[in-house]
Design a protein around this motif. Structure first.
Motif, short mmCIF file in Angstrom:
data_model
loop_
_atom_site.label_atom_id
_atom_site.label_comp_id
_atom_site.label_asym_id
_atom_site.label_seq_id
_atom_site.Cartn_x
_atom_site.Cartn_y
_atom_site.Cartn_z
N HIS A 15 0.85 -1.26 0.12
CA HIS A 15 -0.07 -0.16 -0.14
C HIS A 15 0.91 0.94 0.32
N VAL A 37 -7.27 8.10 -1.67
CA VAL A 37 -7.61 6.65 -2.32
C VAL A 37 -8.51 6.31 -3.54
N ASP A 41 -6.65 3.26 -5.83
CA ASP A 41 -8.16 2.36 -5.58
C ASP A 41 -7.95 1.56 -4.23
N SER A 43 -9.10 0.70 -0.48
CA SER A 43 -9.34 1.17 0.48
C SER A 43 -9.15 2.76 1.40
N ALA A 44 -10.08 3.05 1.96
CA ALA A 44 -9.25 4.51 3.26
C ALA A 44 -8.88 3.61 4.10
N CYS A 45 -9.01 2.33 4.44
CA CYS A 45 -7.96 1.80 6.02
C CYS A 45 -6.68 1.33 4.77
N GLN A 46 -6.86 0.75 3.65
CA GLN A 46 -6.10 0.98 3.16
C GLN A 46 -4.68 2.06 3.22
#
Length: 139
Positions: A15, A37, A41, A43-46
């Motif tokens: 990431h 984000v 491409d 996720s917000a967490c990633q």
């Protein structure tokens, strides 16, 4: 087997590479979190995990640091004025956090238990930290 920190795992490093690539592509402009984000491409967490891992990796490899401002968003670079502004903002934020912690938690604890060895120690240490951060923020 011990659990590996999310910021040091293989996924976090992948990431971080993605975030770094996208930010290099966006240079000299920065990207806010939502744009990051969308562009990665992920996720917000990633993206959050990647940002943390990227900060660690940049520090260990001597790369330009990752900074964030409200106006520009996330940005890679070593521009002296941008770095100084970011550092001042972070120091001011930490100073506010310490002052709130001291006045909201430590001071009432000290008032309730004035002879407690722990509270005397933490008051002395936090006052020292507050003084140091105040000097940095005002210079």
């Amino acid at each position: 087997m011990p659990r590996v920190s999310r910021r040091k795992g293989d996924a976090a490093r992948r990431h971080a590479d993605t975030v770094r690539f996208v930010l290099f592509e966006a240079r000299p402009a920065g990207l806010d979190f939502t744009q990051l984000v969308r562009a990665t491409d992920l996720s917000a967490c990633q993206v959050r995990s990647g940002i943390g891992a990227l900060k660690d990796e940049a520090a260990s490899r001597g790369w330009p640091p990752l900074t964030w401002t409200r106006e520009v968003g996330y940005q890679l670079g070593a521009d002296r004025t941008a770095l100084e502004a970011y550092e001042r903002a972070v120091v001011s934020q930490k100073l506010n956090e310490f002052r709130r912690f001291i006045t909201g938690t430590v001071a009432p604890h000290a008032a309730a238990h004035p002879n407690d060895k722990w509270v005397k120690h933490i008051v002395a240490q936090l006052n020292s930290i507050e003084s140091t951060l105040d000097l940095i923020a005002s210079s």
